[in-house]
Design an enzyme around this catalytic site. Structure first.
Site, PDB file in Angstrom:
ATOM      1  N   CYS A 286     -20.977 -13.256 -10.297  1.00  0.00           N
ATOM      2  CA  CYS A 286     -21.950 -12.216 -10.631  1.00  0.00           C
ATOM      3  C   CYS A 286     -22.978 -11.933  -9.540  1.00  0.00           C
ATOM      4  O   CYS A 286     -22.682 -11.275  -8.568  1.00  0.00           O
ATOM      5  CB  CYS A 286     -22.626 -12.545 -11.954  1.00  0.00           C
ATOM      6  SG  CYS A 286     -23.420 -11.072 -12.634  1.00  0.00           S
TER       7      CYS A 286
ATOM      8  N   ASN B 130     -23.496 -22.958 -13.760  1.00  0.00           N
ATOM      9  CA  ASN B 130     -22.728 -21.764 -14.103  1.00  0.00           C
ATOM     10  C   ASN B 130     -21.517 -21.805 -13.166  1.00  0.00           C
ATOM     11  O   ASN B 130     -21.666 -21.607 -11.957  1.00  0.00           O
ATOM     12  CB  ASN B 130     -23.597 -20.519 -13.859  1.00  0.00           C
ATOM     13  CG  ASN B 130     -22.933 -19.246 -14.355  1.00  0.00           C
ATOM     14  OD1 ASN B 130     -21.740 -19.214 -14.606  1.00  0.00           O
ATOM     15  ND2 ASN B 130     -23.722 -18.191 -14.479  1.00  0.00           N
TER      16      ASN B 130
ATOM     17  N   GLU C  37     -31.228 -17.670 -16.508  1.00  0.00           N
ATOM     18  CA  GLU C  37     -30.289 -18.478 -15.712  1.00  0.00           C
ATOM     19  C   GLU C  37     -31.018 -19.522 -14.880  1.00  0.00           C
ATOM     20  O   GLU C  37     -30.536 -20.634 -14.705  1.00  0.00           O
ATOM     21  CB  GLU C  37     -29.444 -17.583 -14.800  1.00  0.00           C
ATOM     22  CG  GLU C  37     -28.334 -16.868 -15.539  1.00  0.00           C
ATOM     23  CD  GLU C  37     -27.309 -16.296 -14.588  1.00  0.00           C
ATOM     24  OE1 GLU C  37     -26.624 -17.055 -13.893  1.00  0.00           O
ATOM     25  OE2 GLU C  37     -27.192 -15.053 -14.549  1.00  0.00           O
TER      26      GLU C  37
ATOM     27  N   ASN D 148     -21.628 -10.600 -15.644  1.00  0.00           N
ATOM     28  CA  ASN D 148     -22.290 -10.066 -16.844  1.00  0.00           C
ATOM     29  C   ASN D 148     -23.505  -9.312 -16.332  1.00  0.00           C
ATOM     30  O   ASN D 148     -24.507  -9.933 -15.949  1.00  0.00           O
ATOM     31  CB  ASN D 148     -22.812 -11.188 -17.753  1.00  0.00           C
ATOM     32  CG  ASN D 148     -21.740 -11.890 -18.551  1.00  0.00           C
ATOM     33  OD1 ASN D 148     -21.522 -11.607 -19.719  1.00  0.00           O
ATOM     34  ND2 ASN D 148     -21.070 -12.835 -17.907  1.00  0.00           N
TER      35      ASN D 148
ATOM     36  N   LYS E 244     -22.187 -21.537  -9.289  1.00  0.00           N
ATOM     37  CA  LYS E 244     -22.956 -20.359  -8.868  1.00  0.00           C
ATOM     38  C   LYS E 244     -24.177 -20.738  -8.030  1.00  0.00           C
ATOM     39  O   LYS E 244     -25.005 -21.555  -8.455  1.00  0.00           O
ATOM     40  CB  LYS E 244     -23.390 -19.572 -10.113  1.00  0.00           C
ATOM     41  CG  LYS E 244     -24.049 -18.231  -9.839  1.00  0.00           C
ATOM     42  CD  LYS E 244     -24.256 -17.478 -11.154  1.00  0.00           C
ATOM     43  CE  LYS E 244     -24.870 -16.117 -10.986  1.00  0.00           C
ATOM     44  NZ  LYS E 244     -24.990 -15.411 -12.285  1.00  0.00           N
TER      45      LYS E 244
ATOM     46  N   GLU F 215     -17.352 -13.982 -15.878  1.00  0.00           N
ATOM     47  CA  GLU F 215     -18.348 -15.068 -15.855  1.00  0.00           C
ATOM     48  C   GLU F 215     -18.653 -15.474 -17.298  1.00  0.00           C
ATOM     49  O   GLU F 215     -18.689 -14.615 -18.196  1.00  0.00           O
ATOM     50  CB  GLU F 215     -19.622 -14.527 -15.187  1.00  0.00           C
ATOM     51  CG  GLU F 215     -20.814 -15.483 -15.197  1.00  0.00           C
ATOM     52  CD  GLU F 215     -22.122 -14.791 -14.767  1.00  0.00           C
ATOM     53  OE1 GLU F 215     -22.387 -13.646 -15.226  1.00  0.00           O
ATOM     54  OE2 GLU F 215     -22.881 -15.407 -13.991  1.00  0.00           O
TER      55      GLU F 215
HETATM   56  N1  CDV Z   1     -25.208 -12.643 -14.579  1.00  0.00           N
HETATM   57  C1  CDV Z   1     -25.851 -12.128 -13.508  1.00  0.00           C
HETATM   58  O1  CDV Z   1     -25.912 -12.756 -12.456  1.00  0.00           O
HETATM   59  N2  CDV Z   1     -26.444 -10.925 -13.664  1.00  0.00           N
HETATM   60  C2  CDV Z   1     -27.225 -10.276 -12.642  1.00  0.00           C
HETATM   61  C3  CDV Z   1     -28.267  -9.358 -13.213  1.00  0.00           C
HETATM   62  C4  CDV Z   1     -29.305 -10.080 -13.949  1.00  0.00           C
HETATM   63  C5  CDV Z   1     -28.948  -8.562 -12.114  1.00  0.00           C
HETATM   64  C6  CDV Z   1     -26.359  -9.487 -11.684  1.00  0.00           C
HETATM   65  O2  CDV Z   1     -26.542  -9.624 -10.476  1.00  0.00           O
HETATM   66  O3  CDV Z   1     -25.534  -8.663 -12.127  1.00  0.00           O
END
Ligand code: CDV
Length: 311
Positions: A172, A110, A146, A197, A127, A47
């Protein structure tokens, strides 16, 4: 007869705030060339793979925020990635921050794209599940903005006919939500690619910090098994600008088993030959949706956003 596709999961180590895109792209191209030597047909990157994870900082000036976004894809700086992919005959998944002009206004997403072996974009995803908060929260050791910097994705969870199968994408936080995988499972997805991430430290619930790696694999393995699909989850890992990000990049079989996993927190490639026909082991058996799902009993899932208290 197997329907094999050789997939490379290309984990990236940290990217510094002042690291130019050309450096991140050179690192990705090195992984792509390594992948080519191993017969890989499709490489999955993380990501927001072109820059540092910028939502960890509050920025008041929109120009500072927009500097982390791509206004075209490919653009002048990302073009080499597409050129090398075409030269090597490798497709790729790439997560990045997308600045789009749509419906007469500027929009921030995103996003991720899927690029075929000819260097052509054949799929896009934005996203849906944006974690974090909208305002600066000074009590946090680092921000997770975000919700401030991106709009909720407006493309749903599409799947695409590509690489000899049915493939989908997410990003993510999406992987923590069973709905993400199920919507793609209902389109008979055979491969779900996702970049992440994920900080080790979760400020609102630090008592769960030691569970970050466990939860990462738990949700991806569940998503794979419950929908009988291959899942490729790829981290941006390591100590990035004072923030520790988990690794754990892996390729998961439709049975939910991890087939191969990264061992470091840096730039690292892992490779696995994925037989898309193995999805049928699950999709025509325990999770034969047409035979066993009971959608009438699931109506609450789309009827409400939050919890509905019992009467
Ligand atoms: N980049 C993300 O979406 N990170 C989230 C963290 C903040 C919980 C994740 O779900 O990994």
């Amino acid at each position: 007869m197997a329907r094999n596709i050789v997939i490379g999961a290309a984990q990236l180590g940290p990217i510094a705030r002042d690291e130019p895109r050309s450096s991140a792209i050179a690192r990705m191209i090195a992984l792509m060339r390594e992948a080519s030597g191993k017969g890989v047909e499709l490489v999955v990157f993380p990501e927001l793979a072109l820059t540092t994870f910028f939502p960890r900082w509050f920025m008041a000036d929109q120009a500072d925020i927009d500097a982390f976004f791509e206004t075209s894809m490919p653009g002048p700086e990302t073009a080499p990635l597409f050129e090398v992919a075409k030269e090597l005959g490798i497709g790729f998944y790439l997560g990045y921050a997308e600045l789009a002009e749509e419906d007469g206004r500027v929009r921030h997403f995103n996003a991720s794209i899927l690029v075929d072996k000819e260097g052509k974009i054949v799929g896009k995803y934005r996203k849906v599940h944006l974690p974090g908060h909208r305002e600066h929260e000074s009590w946090r050791p680092f921000q997770h903005l975000e919700k401030r910097y991106f709009e909720t994705g407006n493309l749903g969870f599409p799947t695409f006919s590509a690489f000899g199968g049915t493939v989908g994408m997410c990003l993510c936080n999406d992987r923590r939500w069973p709905e993400t995988f199920r919507v793609m499972g209902l389109q008979q997805a055979e491969l779900v690619m996702l970049g992440y991430n994920t900080p080790v430290h979760y400020p609102p619930a630090p008592e769960h910090d030691h569970l970050q790696d466990f939860h990462n694999h738990l949700v991806m393995q569940a998503g794979a098994y419950q929908n009988g699909t291959w899942v490729v989850g790829v981290a941006k890992a390591g100590h990035e600008e004072g923030c520790d990000l988990i690794g754990g990049t892996c390729i998961i079989a439709p049975t939910g088993e991890i087939a191969v996993q990264c061992q470091t927190l840096g730039d690292e490639l892992i490779v696995h030959t994925c037989d898309l026909d193995r999805c049928r082991e699950i999709q025509t058996n325990i999770f034969d949706f047409a035979q066993h799902r009971e959608p009438d009993s699931y109506q609450l899932i789309t009827a409400t956003k939050g919890v509905r208290k019992p009467n």
